[in-house]
Design a protein around this motif. Structure first.
Motif, PDB file in Angstrom:
ATOM      1  N   UNK B 103       0.802  -1.222   0.000  1.00 60.80           N
ATOM      2  CA  UNK B 103       0.000   0.000   0.000  1.00 60.80           C
ATOM      3  C   UNK B 103       0.833   1.270   0.000  1.00 60.80           C
ATOM      4  N   UNK B 104       1.983   1.214   0.666  1.00 65.35           N
ATOM      5  CA  UNK B 104       2.784   2.435   0.866  1.00 65.35           C
ATOM      6  C   UNK B 104       4.239   2.009   1.007  1.00 65.35           C
ATOM      7  N   UNK B 105       4.881   1.631  -0.112  1.00 56.91           N
ATOM      8  CA  UNK B 105       6.222   1.023  -0.039  1.00 56.91           C
ATOM      9  C   UNK B 105       7.297   1.955   0.527  1.00 56.91           C
ATOM     10  N   UNK B 106       7.020   3.264   0.558  1.00 64.02           N
ATOM     11  CA  UNK B 106       8.012   4.191   1.124  1.00 64.02           C
ATOM     12  C   UNK B 106       7.830   4.380   2.632  1.00 64.02           C
ATOM     13  N   UNK B 107       6.885   3.682   3.213  1.00 60.99           N
ATOM     14  CA  UNK B 107       6.492   3.942   4.603  1.00 60.99           C
ATOM     15  C   UNK B 107       7.584   3.565   5.605  1.00 60.99           C
ATOM     16  N   UNK B 108       7.476   4.214   6.765  1.00 59.22           N
ATOM     17  CA  UNK B 108       8.239   3.804   7.947  1.00 59.22           C
ATOM     18  C   UNK B 108       7.251   3.153   8.913  1.00 59.22           C
ATOM     19  N   UNK B 109       7.757   2.190   9.664  1.00 59.25           N
ATOM     20  CA  UNK B 109       6.854   1.632  10.672  1.00 59.25           C
ATOM     21  C   UNK B 109       7.518   1.658  12.037  1.00 59.25           C
ATOM     22  N   UNK B 110       6.659   1.915  13.046  1.00 54.92           N
ATOM     23  CA  UNK B 110       7.096   1.982  14.432  1.00 54.92           C
ATOM     24  C   UNK B 110       6.379   0.850  15.153  1.00 54.92           C
ATOM     25  N   UNK B 111       7.121  -0.238  15.383  1.00 52.47           N
ATOM     26  CA  UNK B 111       6.515  -1.428  15.991  1.00 52.47           C
ATOM     27  C   UNK B 111       6.567  -1.311  17.511  1.00 52.47           C
ATOM     28  N   UNK B 112       5.411  -1.470  18.161  1.00 55.72           N
ATOM     29  CA  UNK B 112       5.346  -1.295  19.623  1.00 55.72           C
ATOM     30  C   UNK B 112       4.524  -2.400  20.268  1.00 55.72           C
ATOM     31  N   UNK B 113       4.977  -2.899  21.402  1.00 55.27           N
ATOM     32  CA  UNK B 113       4.072  -3.709  22.224  1.00 55.27           C
ATOM     33  C   UNK B 113       2.905  -2.829  22.669  1.00 55.27           C
ATOM     34  N   UNK B 114       1.788  -3.430  22.989  1.00 54.99           N
ATOM     35  CA  UNK B 114       0.630  -2.617  23.390  1.00 54.99           C
ATOM     36  C   UNK B 114       0.367  -2.696  24.882  1.00 54.99           C
ATOM     37  N   UNK B 115       1.367  -3.174  25.644  1.00 51.70           N
ATOM     38  CA  UNK B 115       1.114  -3.358  27.079  1.00 51.70           C
ATOM     39  C   UNK B 115       2.174  -2.684  27.942  1.00 51.70           C
ATOM     40  N   UNK B 116       2.754  -1.586  27.431  1.00 49.55           N
ATOM     41  CA  UNK B 116       3.772  -0.880  28.212  1.00 49.55           C
ATOM     42  C   UNK B 116       3.237   0.449  28.738  1.00 49.55           C
ATOM     43  N   UNK B 117       3.896   0.926  29.785  1.00 54.43           N
ATOM     44  CA  UNK B 117       3.568   2.231  30.356  1.00 54.43           C
ATOM     45  C   UNK B 117       4.649   3.231  29.941  1.00 54.43           C
ATOM     46  N   UNK B 118       4.261   4.302  29.256  1.00 56.43           N
ATOM     47  CA  UNK B 118       5.191   5.381  28.878  1.00 56.43           C
ATOM     48  C   UNK B 118       4.419   6.682  28.941  1.00 56.43           C
ATOM     49  N   UNK B 260      21.247  -8.904  12.613  1.00 60.01           N
ATOM     50  CA  UNK B 260      21.470  -7.724  11.770  1.00 60.01           C
ATOM     51  C   UNK B 260      22.662  -6.924  12.273  1.00 60.01           C
ATOM     52  N   UNK B 261      23.284  -6.171  11.359  1.00 62.03           N
ATOM     53  CA  UNK B 261      24.408  -5.319  11.775  1.00 62.03           C
ATOM     54  C   UNK B 261      24.058  -3.845  11.638  1.00 62.03           C
ATOM     55  N   UNK B 262      22.918  -3.548  10.980  1.00 56.70           N
ATOM     56  CA  UNK B 262      22.517  -2.143  10.780  1.00 56.70           C
ATOM     57  C   UNK B 262      21.581  -1.670  11.889  1.00 56.70           C
ATOM     58  N   UNK B 263      22.079  -1.771  13.126  1.00 56.31           N
ATOM     59  CA  UNK B 263      21.225  -1.456  14.271  1.00 56.31           C
ATOM     60  C   UNK B 263      21.677  -0.193  14.972  1.00 56.31           C
ATOM     61  N   UNK B 264      20.717   0.646  15.315  1.00 54.96           N
ATOM     62  CA  UNK B 264      20.991   1.857  16.059  1.00 54.96           C
ATOM     63  C   UNK B 264      20.037   1.906  17.258  1.00 54.96           C
ATOM     64  N   UNK B 265      20.457   2.656  18.250  1.00 55.49           N
ATOM     65  CA  UNK B 265      19.628   2.781  19.453  1.00 55.49           C
ATOM     66  C   UNK B 265      19.408   4.251  19.766  1.00 55.49           C
ATOM     67  N   UNK B 266      18.157   4.620  20.014  1.00 54.82           N
ATOM     68  CA  UNK B 266      17.875   5.965  20.526  1.00 54.82           C
ATOM     69  C   UNK B 266      17.566   5.819  22.018  1.00 54.82           C
ATOM     70  N   UNK B 267      18.343   6.514  22.855  1.00 54.04           N
ATOM     71  CA  UNK B 267      18.061   6.439  24.300  1.00 54.04           C
ATOM     72  C   UNK B 267      16.766   7.174  24.646  1.00 54.04           C
ATOM     73  N   UNK B 268      16.065   6.631  25.630  1.00 58.42           N
ATOM     74  CA  UNK B 268      14.824   7.262  26.103  1.00 58.42           C
ATOM     75  C   UNK B 268      14.914   7.368  27.616  1.00 58.42           C
ATOM     76  N   UNK B 269      14.865   8.604  28.106  1.00 51.46           N
ATOM     77  CA  UNK B 269      15.057   8.819  29.539  1.00 51.46           C
ATOM     78  C   UNK B 269      13.760   8.954  30.316  1.00 51.46           C
ATOM     79  N   UNK B 270      12.621   8.889  29.632  1.00 49.70           N
ATOM     80  CA  UNK B 270      11.348   9.067  30.319  1.00 49.70           C
ATOM     81  C   UNK B 270      10.962   7.832  31.122  1.00 49.70           C
ATOM     82  N   UNK B 271       9.909   7.981  31.870  1.00 43.94           N
ATOM     83  CA  UNK B 271       9.401   6.873  32.676  1.00 43.94           C
ATOM     84  C   UNK B 271       8.903   5.778  31.743  1.00 43.94           C
ATOM     85  N   UNK B 272       9.228   4.544  32.081  1.00 44.63           N
ATOM     86  CA  UNK B 272       8.826   3.398  31.255  1.00 44.63           C
ATOM     87  C   UNK B 272       8.683   2.172  32.125  1.00 44.63           C
TER      88      UNK B 272
END
Lengths: 480, 480
Positions: B103-118, B260-272
């Motif tokens: 449907x949208x081959x240029x899309x980005x996706x943000x995969x998230x569990x649905x049972x976390x607190x943030x 995979x070797x193309x992995x990056x991490x964005x730190x998140x300092x908020x409550x989780x």
């Protein structure tokens, strides 16, 4: 052979076994195990050709619970005396004494609390029989439990000499010992001359009258008047309110026992408990090798020295890794307490009461003269109740300003009156009671009638009621 | 600017928060606090002009809970994919990727569990924005939580260098660290280069497809066929069962990430929190100075470091003298556990399930396509249910061999059909459905319809049902 009358004190409303025991339905009436209630057990504790039907002293709130439980156990009471207000044990016992004095002046009476556990009836009967000669001889005979631990929560009895092991016999009492400190309790436990005071008294009517006249003379006239002026009401004997108010509120221990010198004690070696708190229920509950006692649908994983009770078949209780805890789960209230804080349950109930929490004193099931009801669901503008009506019983003729009602009979037969029209409904039949209609529900049958009531309206409180007729003589706005 | 699609993984049925979370209605759907559910919060976690409606992957049992909760929160889903059976996270994510690729081959996706607190959405949004350039550049971006304790229950991420304090930015991942031992966790906590793995992934459709083709090629064809052959059913996209069965049951971590070797991490300092057990709920529950967190009608007397939750307004919970305990009370199930045994709740649920206990997996409320129902009382030869029907919904046209039913509408409007006769019932109106009658209940209105059903008969099981028509295409004997 003089007649022996069991006299059951049944006005107490202890809260230390909350949430299972509540003011509206206290522990003597609750099924703690699978069999009879403590009250039913007490009413059948002693039997024999000389034993008469029990005389029961209770209060107005409990009167229909008493009759229901006696009927369930097949016991025909000698009399049910209703105290107009609680006055502790001395006036209650004196009322029973005077009631019997007018009917059977040669009688003996065996006064018992109705909330104790004494499973060995034969042993208790033998102990009572052993006390009869002394009682007939003008002694006040108490019963002493052989202590099994240095209990600081009970009063103790000091005997003139250690009891013999062979058969029970009355031994003179040297003195009462109030709830002792731990060290003193340990000394008494080791000594052999000390027993726990079970609060059970055997004496003749004559001896009892003399004791009250000697040690509590100010109480005699008001209580006698309360008994003489009592009125019979649906099989109950309601003591007269005005003289009863004048009777001093005092325990029989302080009023009579501790002032008397004609005291004897019969030792009792059988199992006994006053179930004074949940810790004692844990002790009596036959804990397993790890000290865990359970009741109802319970799963205990790695628990020790813990009581886990679920009080409903459809309430699953799970304990994991618990130590020395009390857990009592009911569908409307749950208690979790450190075992050593079992005595503080009373304080918790006081706190709940101060918050106005219904569960502090009341159960979901509301007992009424005609049976009982419970709210199954209370929604916005609707309420569903289950109503159970005893055979032969009737609710008042009534109407409501704010609600209409659908009634569906699901068991037994109902006779319903709606605006003068009377008809019989049986299982699976229904009737509609419009807002304002004058209506009544009765059970003309021989088995309990169970009915589901669906109310709709803007206000669904029990006090939206106009009463036109009531066989139980209740007034406007009063419940039920 | 490419579109960003939140992809919510919503098929989990964790039991570590039993009894509040059960297989039939797991924790992501439960109101843990007073506001929205974890699922509703996750569906609204990220917003912006480039953010598209969420793609949700769930299973057949939860599909109507998902639509109900989305509707309640006013969220319009992009798509709801139904897994024919659980296959862990890798096939689920690949299905979403292939759904979007078509449907949208240029899309980005943000995969998230649905049972976390943030709770801090702005901070999370900033972290996601910080990862967008790397994701657009072909990187797989994960999110790392700044650790606050030496947690042994999570996987950790080792970064190439410590994060800067100022603003979030993607940092290359050196490697994944599996759940560590306590000592190792303490070392990592002190180091500064280690973060907790939150299981949230940002990547382009293109990158995701390439990763699956490289590292899990055997999965690509079955999942593509399951998506291509999916059928639309009442707004859901049901993945095709036969090819789906062939997809390997494996987590995305094992299938893709750790290879995979193309992995990056964005730190998140908020409550989780992942609310992985009741101990974490206690931590997140804002305990007071003594460490006590409560929810609902609770009275805590002299408690410390304890979670006390009552999950019903009319269920009073009292704790006395408790230390380091978890207490969760519901009207049909109560859990009391040592805080350090919180992980063993799962084991307790397994034990309950082995015993055949209904509460192991099911709630009193049974959710169906058309709404929900609960049994208010199940007696001998009768049952009372509360039934709530969504606006526009209909139960099947059905009949029963063993019971008749009384229906009383207490809220909203019902259209009822009994043996061909159709009529409207509004609040306070009732109808009788005789044994054998062919009947249906619908809600033609705009507000929920609430009905009390009183059944009488010799057999009252849900499987006494003959279905004649069903808009939800359910068969004979199937429930509801």
């Amino acid at each position: 052979m003089p007649h022996l009358y069991p006299v059951l004190l049944c006005g107490g409303s202890g809260t230390r076994l909350w949430p299972l025991s509540r003011k509206s339905y206290p522990k003597q009436f609750v099924k703690l195990g699978d069999g009879e209630t403590l009250f039913q057990a007490a009413a059948q504790r002693i039997a024999g050709p000389d034993v008469m039907a029990p005389v029961i002293i209770t209060n107005s709130d409990f009167r229909f619970i008493v009759t229901e439980q006696l009927a369930e156990a097949g016991i025909d009471p000698g009399a049910i005396l209703i105290e107009p207000r609680p006055r502790n044990t001395a006036p209650a016992i004196l009322a029973a004494v005077q009631f019997l004095a007018a009917r059977d002046p040669e009688a003996l009476l065996l006064v018992m609390p109705s909330d104790q556990v004494m499973p060995d009836r034969a042993a208790f009967s033998a102990a009572v029989r052993a006390g009869l000669p002394a009682a007939a001889d003008g002694q006040i005979v108490t019963f002493g439990i052989r202590p099994t631990r240095p209990e600081t929560g009970y009063g103790w009895l000091e005997l003139a000499h250690p009891p013999e092991e062979a058969r029970p016999a009355a031994i003179p009492l040297r003195r009462f010992v109030e709830k002792p400190a731990a060290e003193r309790a340990a000394t008494m436990l080791a000594d052999g001359r000390y027993l726990w005071n079970a609060g059970i008294v055997l004496m003749s009517v004559r001896t009892a009258l003399a004791a009250f006249e000697t040690h509590a003379p100010q109480m005699v006239t008001p209580v006698r008047r309360a008994v003489e002026e009592a009125r019979t009401d649906l099989g109950f004997l309601r003591l007269a309110e005005e003289p009863w108010r004048l009777a001093e509120e005092i325990s029989v221990d302080y009023a009579i026992m501790e002032r008397s010198s004609n005291l004897q004690v019969v030792p009792f070696g059988g199992d006994w408990s006053d179930l004074g708190d949940w810790a004692s229920v844990l002790r009596e509950g036959e804990p397993d090798a790890r000290g865990v006692a359970t009741h109802g649908p319970v799963t205990a994983i790695d628990c020790e020295d813990t009581l886990l009770r679920s009080e409903a078949d459809n309430l699953e209780l799970v304990g994991i890794g618990l130590k020395e805890l009390i857990v009592v789960a009911m569908p409307d209230a749950v208690l979790v307490a450190d075992r050593d804080r079992a005595q503080d349950v009373k304080q918790a109930v006081t706190a709940l009461k101060a918050k106005g929490v219904r569960q502090a004193e009341n159960f979901p099931r509301d007992h009424r003269p005609w049976g009982w009801f419970e709210t199954l669901v209370l929604g916005e503008r609707f309420q569903v109740k289950r109503i159970v009506v005893h055979p032969g019983a009737a609710l008042s003729l009534q109407s409501h300003f704010h609600r209409s009602e659908h009634w569906i009979v699901v068991s037994g037969t109902a006779q319903v009156t709606v605006d003068g029209e009377v008809r019989l409904l049986t299982e699976n039949q229904s009737v509609y009671v419009p807002l304002g209609a004058i209506h009544r529900m009765e059970n003309p049958g021989k088995v309990p009638m169970v009915l589901i009531e669906v109310q709709t309206g803007t206000y669904l409180g029990d006090d939206d009621i106009i009463r036109y007729e009531d066989v139980y003589a209740r007034g406007q706005g009063a419940k039920g």
